[in-house]
Scaffold this motif. Structure first.
Motif, mmCIF file in Angstrom:
data_model
loop_
_atom_site.group_PDB
_atom_site.id
_atom_site.type_symbol
_atom_site.label_atom_id
_atom_site.label_comp_id
_atom_site.label_asym_id
_atom_site.label_seq_id
_atom_site.Cartn_x
_atom_site.Cartn_y
_atom_site.Cartn_z
ATOM 1 N N GLY A 163 0.922 -1.240 0.032
ATOM 2 C CA GLY A 163 -0.122 0.028 -0.055
ATOM 3 C C GLY A 163 0.902 1.153 -0.129
ATOM 4 N N LEU B 209 -7.432 -0.400 -2.912
ATOM 5 C CA LEU B 209 -6.810 0.212 -1.754
ATOM 6 C C LEU B 209 -7.821 0.408 -0.638
ATOM 7 C CD1 LEU B 209 -4.055 1.987 -3.474
ATOM 8 C CD2 LEU B 209 -3.645 -0.094 -2.046
ATOM 9 N N PHE C 202 -2.705 3.350 4.811
ATOM 10 C CA PHE C 202 -3.215 2.645 3.749
ATOM 11 C C PHE C 202 -3.085 1.045 4.058
ATOM 12 C CE2 PHE C 202 -4.554 5.046 -0.109
ATOM 13 C CZ PHE C 202 -4.064 6.216 0.321
ATOM 14 N N GLY C 203 -3.694 0.281 3.730
ATOM 15 C CA GLY C 203 -3.446 -1.106 3.465
ATOM 16 C C GLY C 203 -2.877 -1.583 2.361
ATOM 17 N N SER C 204 -2.206 -2.876 2.345
ATOM 18 C CA SER C 204 -1.515 -3.340 1.351
ATOM 19 C C SER C 204 -2.330 -3.462 0.033
ATOM 20 C CB SER C 204 -0.688 -4.666 1.649
ATOM 21 O OG SER C 204 0.178 -4.478 2.805
ATOM 22 N N GLY C 205 -3.539 -3.386 0.064
ATOM 23 C CA GLY C 205 -4.296 -3.771 -1.132
ATOM 24 C C GLY C 205 -4.910 -5.143 -1.435
ATOM 25 N N GLY D 101 -1.889 12.331 -8.023
ATOM 26 C CA GLY D 101 -1.423 12.239 -9.397
ATOM 27 C C GLY D 101 -0.930 11.005 -9.971
ATOM 28 N N LEU E 51 -10.506 7.587 -6.116
ATOM 29 C CA LEU E 51 -11.610 7.335 -4.763
ATOM 30 C C LEU E 51 -13.001 6.953 -5.217
ATOM 31 C CD1 LEU E 51 -11.813 7.771 -1.593
ATOM 32 C CD2 LEU E 51 -12.592 10.301 -2.566
ATOM 33 N N GLN F 3 -1.835 3.982 -12.996
ATOM 34 C CA GLN F 3 -2.526 5.141 -13.055
ATOM 35 C C GLN F 3 -2.896 5.677 -11.783
ATOM 36 O OE1 GLN F 3 -6.848 4.764 -14.611
ATOM 37 N NE2 GLN F 3 -5.988 3.406 -16.509
ATOM 38 N N ALA F 4 -3.482 6.830 -11.454
ATOM 39 C CA ALA F 4 -3.344 7.345 -10.168
ATOM 40 C C ALA F 4 -4.702 6.538 -9.150
ATOM 41 C CB ALA F 4 -3.860 8.804 -10.037
ATOM 42 N N PRO F 5 -4.410 6.401 -7.949
ATOM 43 C CA PRO F 5 -5.503 5.770 -7.114
ATOM 44 C C PRO F 5 -6.765 6.760 -7.454
ATOM 45 C CG PRO F 5 -3.419 5.798 -6.051
ATOM 46 C CD PRO F 5 -3.110 6.505 -7.320
ATOM 47 N N GLN G 53 -7.090 1.483 -7.974
ATOM 48 C CA GLN G 53 -5.740 1.657 -8.722
ATOM 49 C C GLN G 53 -5.580 0.896 -9.800
ATOM 50 O OE1 GLN G 53 -2.051 1.355 -6.216
ATOM 51 N NE2 GLN G 53 -1.121 2.712 -7.608
ATOM 52 N N MET H 98 -6.079 -3.010 -8.503
ATOM 53 C CA MET H 98 -5.813 -3.044 -6.958
ATOM 54 C C MET H 98 -6.482 -2.104 -6.270
ATOM 55 S SD MET H 98 -3.420 -4.070 -4.695
ATOM 56 C CE MET H 98 -1.774 -4.040 -5.310
ATOM 57 N N ARG I 166 -5.251 -10.841 -0.351
ATOM 58 C CA ARG I 166 -4.171 -10.072 -0.854
ATOM 59 C C ARG I 166 -4.383 -10.109 -2.366
ATOM 60 N NH1 ARG I 166 -1.922 -7.144 -2.978
ATOM 61 N NH2 ARG I 166 0.502 -6.544 -3.140
ATOM 62 N N TYR I 167 -4.809 -11.479 -2.914
ATOM 63 C CA TYR I 167 -5.056 -11.486 -4.224
ATOM 64 C C TYR I 167 -6.572 -12.098 -4.334
ATOM 65 C CZ TYR I 167 -0.152 -10.781 -5.083
ATOM 66 O OH TYR I 167 0.939 -10.351 -5.119
ATOM 67 N N TYR J 111 -9.784 3.185 -2.305
ATOM 68 C CA TYR J 111 -9.704 3.760 -3.540
ATOM 69 C C TYR J 111 -9.317 2.452 -4.787
ATOM 70 C CZ TYR J 111 -7.945 8.275 -1.717
ATOM 71 O OH TYR J 111 -7.947 9.431 -1.358
ATOM 72 N N TYR K 109 -11.549 4.703 3.545
ATOM 73 C CA TYR K 109 -11.731 4.975 1.983
ATOM 74 C C TYR K 109 -11.469 3.735 1.468
ATOM 75 C CZ TYR K 109 -10.379 9.830 3.629
ATOM 76 O OH TYR K 109 -10.489 11.049 4.159
#
Lengths: 113, 112
Positions: free
Chosen positions: A43, B90, B103-106, A104, B45, B41-43, B37, B88, B9-10, B35, B33
């Motif tokens: 993350g 998040l 953040f978590g690891s996604g 970004g 929301l 690209q940008a994460p 990703q 991903m 995780r996956y 997100y 939140y």
């Protein structure tokens, strides 16, 4: 609307050299700006933020960022890069409502030994 | 110790088959939140909760829903995943008096 732009997809530097990762912003009102780092399969981790005060902000892992109002920039810097700094770096701005971050697209930093 | 934990995780799902992603936190933060990703690209929301108050971004597809049964847990439900939902996801938390997000690891979602 608040936004940030990272003009470089990738930055390559040699270990020991200074590094700069660029970010420009567009905001209504005072900007609340952030840098986050993302290592592979992880993350995002907070590095530093600018809210108000000194234009040079110091953060984690020896990173710092310079806020420049006239150039609407918030570049991330480090005097001496490490191979372990290789990661994806995101600039972000707090949205106008103050409720969430807008990111970004990220810049990949590659530090070679 | 991980403070924002995302499971799994996956995650692999089939086109159109509902899937749920989970997030838990030990920080007792009142804001959570989600997100999305995508690669390079940008994460982006999707939505956030302030306590139990749900806030949906205007451009979040109806296919995405969320639940927050208590302070510690938050779920992302994708009702009918399409190939374009592979990404991903998040989870992040925040205490309202600070602008810093944790953040978590996604969860990396694949749609077959």
């Amino acid at each position: 609307a608040q936004s940030v732009a990272q003009p470089e997809d990738q930055v390559n530097v040699a270990e020991g050299n200074p590094l700069t990762v660029k970010c420009t912003y567009s905001v209504s009102g005072n900007p609340y700006l952030f840098w986050y780092v993302q290592y592979p399969n992880r993350g995002l981790q907070f590095l530093l933020k600018y809210i108000t005060g000194d234009n040079l902000v110091k953060g984690s892992y020896g990173f710092e960022a310079e806020f420049n109002k006239s150039q609407t920039s918030f570049h991330l810097k480090k005097p001496s890069a490490l191979v372990s700094d290789s990661a994806l770096y995101f600039c972000a701005v707090l949205n106008q409502a103050g409720t969430a971050l807008i990111f970004g697209k990220g810049t990949t930093l590659s530090v070679s030994s | 110790d991980a403070m924002v934990i995302q499971n799994p995780r996956y995650q692999v799902t089939q086109f159109g088959k509902p899937v749920t992603l989970s997030c838990s936190q030990t920080l007792n933060h009142n804001v959570m939140y989600w997100y999305q990703q995508k690669s390079s690209q940008a994460p982006k929301l999707l939505f956030h909760y302030y306590d139990k108050d749900f806030n949906n971004e205007a451009d979040t597809p109806d296919n995405f829903q969320s639940r927050r049964p208590n302070t510690s847990f938050c779920f992302l439900d994708i009702r009918s995943p399409g190939l374009g939902d592979a990404a991903m996801y998040l989870c992040a938390t925040r205490v309202l008096i600070s602008e810093k997000l944790f953040f978590g690891s996604g969860t990396q979602l694949s749609v077959l």
